[in-house]
Design a protein around this motif. Structure first.
Motif, short mmCIF file in Angstrom:
data_model
loop_
_atom_site.label_atom_id
_atom_site.label_comp_id
_atom_site.label_asym_id
_atom_site.label_seq_id
_atom_site.Cartn_x
_atom_site.Cartn_y
_atom_site.Cartn_z
N CYS A 65 -47.54 -15.63 0.71
CA CYS A 65 -48.06 -14.66 -0.24
C CYS A 65 -49.00 -13.66 0.44
O CYS A 65 -49.83 -14.03 1.26
N CYS A 71 -46.30 -10.33 -8.97
CA CYS A 71 -46.02 -11.40 -9.94
C CYS A 71 -46.95 -11.34 -11.16
O CYS A 71 -46.47 -11.44 -12.29
N CYS A 110 -41.49 -14.06 -11.82
CA CYS A 110 -42.39 -13.98 -10.67
C CYS A 110 -41.60 -14.25 -9.39
O CYS A 110 -41.76 -13.55 -8.38
N GLU A 111 -40.73 -15.24 -9.48
CA GLU A 111 -39.91 -15.59 -8.33
C GLU A 111 -38.99 -14.43 -7.95
O GLU A 111 -38.81 -14.12 -6.77
N CYS A 114 -41.07 -11.43 -6.38
CA CYS A 114 -41.80 -11.66 -5.13
C CYS A 114 -41.04 -11.11 -3.92
O CYS A 114 -39.93 -11.53 -3.63
#
Lengths: 147, 360
Positions: A65, A71, A110-111, A114
């Motif tokens: 990250c 996200c 969010c996945e 990203c």
């Protein structure tokens, strides 16, 4: 319109049909495969794309990250909270990374959002707790996925 | 009464009451597992071997629940209604013979808890008292849905009681007795001889129509599916909406006991009661016992035979429950008054003619 059809006497006596029905029931009782999954011993095999408990993917022990805030922006439930910081090598990283799991709707956006392949949803579905948990950074850093 | 009769009386009563009290938990387990297996599931299988202790767990749960008496009910009738349902169910099994008689020291002991010459008239008389419990429960609940439920159940039970009583008249005419022991004894005779096969004079062979009417009526009397309108657990609400904890459990126990009584009646009226099943007589002869031991073995075999027949009908109740959908209320009344009642009356006339011409 109510249609009334004239049935034969045998059929109106209902007994043959009852006997047929009883035969079906008893056939199911003895021979039909039972579809129950006895949970703690057997588990259902979910798809690899199942969206379960979150984790942050790490490479060589460092999280992927970069605290780009994509996200929390895309999250429809607004359950992700990130505080960004700077590493000595000028790399941006999340000082705080919290997911309020009670608000999460497991949509997996969010996945998808990203860019660094950092936040992931694992296939773990046993997430019940006795307290109202907020997943913090150290919890999310545990590598518990298969992806 | 001498000492042997006293002991026999106490023993028989204990046996019958014990059996009836055991029926509810065992049947509860059978019903739930049976339902599971018929619906391609497993049913409760966690508590104890095969889930057998599930009902004990359930009973404990019922016992530990708060026994509330709600503010808007009539406490006395609310409290007494489950008991009024339970007691007749316990009482009716008394006249059903579970074996023939045995002679101990010159005293003949008949294997039925009460030797009443009115026989199953007593069963009908007492069993119809159960409907008071339902009405009391519905009325005392002070709830319009409970009252509607009890109205439905009382009208259903009264309607089907008629055809139930009339369907047995044919059997009484054939065996010239209302005593269940005499009827069962009469069923031991041979009806036809088909080569090596002996068809016994069981009620079902003498009175097939009567049997079907009785079977249907009994399902309505015990409030079991397809006639479970009084209870109607999935959608319509029955007379026991306002009941909880052990009081509700007592209603359920009453239902299972009624099922046991109905199965006992079906077995002893139409399937030869304690008359040995095919093969049992041969097994008894080959045991090589003599005298008292042989007599007691015979009693054991007869009890086993009766229990097997009773268990089959208990199972049949569960079996039918998961086969047939519930009747609509007007269909139920149509079936009771327009089909079963005329049919049972016709059955009496036909049986009378058959006896007159000496066919039975």
């Amino acid at each position: 319109m109510l249609l009334k059809t004239k049935e034969s006497l045998i059929r109106r006596m209902y007994l043959v049909d009852v006997a047929k029905g009883l035969a079906i029931t008893i056939k199911n009782f003895f021979f039909a495969p039972k579809i129950t999954i006895q949970y703690p011993e057997e588990r259902r095999k979910y798809s690899d794309r199942f969206r379960g408990q979150h984790y942050i993917k790490a490479t060589n022990g460092v999280e992927n990250c970069t605290a780009c805030m994509l996200c929390p922006t895309v999250c429809p439930a607004e359950c992700i909270h990130i505080v960004a910081g700077e590493r000595p090598d000028k790399e941006k990283y999340p000082v705080q990374f919290e997911i309020d799991i009670l608000r999460c709707c497991f949509c997996g956006m969010c996945e998808e959002a990203c860019p660094k392949d950092a936040i992931k949803l694992s296939t773990i579905y046993e997430m019940s707790t006795e307290s109202r948990d907020v997943y913090d950074r150290s919890f999310l850093m545990e590598q518990r996925g298969n992806k | 009464m001498n000492a042997i009769e006293w002991y026999a009386m106490i023993g028989k009563t204990a046996l019958v009451i014990g059996m009836l009290l055991m029926v509810a938990p065992v049947m509860n387990w059978i019903e739930r597992r049976g339902a599971g297996l018929m619906q391609n599931r497993l049913g409760p299988n966690r508590v104890g071997p095969f889930g057998l202790f599930q009902t004990i767990a359930d009973a404990l749960k019922f016992l530990f629940k708060e026994d509330r008496i709600l503010g808007h009910v009539n406490p006395f009738w609310y409290f007494i209604a489950p008991i009024v349902v339970l007691i007749p169910a316990c009482m009716t099994f008394a006249v059903i013979p579970f074996a023939s008689s045995i002679t101990v020291d010159g005293t003949v002991i008949r294997m039925q808890a009460a030797e009443l010459n009115v026989g199953f008239l007593y069963v009908f008389a007492i069993a119809s008292l159960g409907v008071y419990g339902l009405i009391m429960g519905g009325w005392a609940s002070n709830n319009k849905f409970a009252l509607l439920g009890s109205l439905r159940s009382s009208s259903q039970m009264i309607s089907y009681e008629l055809s139930m009583g009339l369907s047995v008249i044919g059997l009484v005419m054939v065996f010239s007795s209302v005593d269940l022991m005499a009827i069962t004894q009469g069923q031991g005779e041979a009806l036809w001889q088909l080569g090596p096969l002996t068809i016994p004079k069981w009620g079902i062979f003498v009175q097939p129509i009567g049997f079907i009417i009785f079977l249907t009526a009994v399902f309505a009397e015990t409030n079991r599916l397809p006639f479970d309108l009084p209870e109607g657990e999935p959608e319509i609400v029955g007379f026991h909406v306002e009941y909880g904890s052990m009081k509700f459990a007592v209603f359920m126990m009453g239902e299972y006991m009624n099922m046991a009584v109905a199965s006992g009646l079906l077995a002893s009226l139409y399937f030869g009661g304690w008359q040995l099943l095919p093969g049992m007589g041969w097994a008894l002869g080959n045991l090589g016992l003599a005298g008292d031991a042989h007599e007691w073995a015979r009693i054991g075999f007869e009890m086993l035979s009766f229990t097997l027949k009773l268990s089959f009908f208990m199972w049949f109740f569960v079996w039918v429950r998961w086969t047939l959908p519930r009747f609509r209320y007007d269909q139920l009344m149509d079936l009771g008054w327009k089909v079963l009642l005329p049919l049972s009356l016709a059955n009496i006339v036909i049986t009378g003619a058959m006896i007159y011409y000496g066919w039975v």
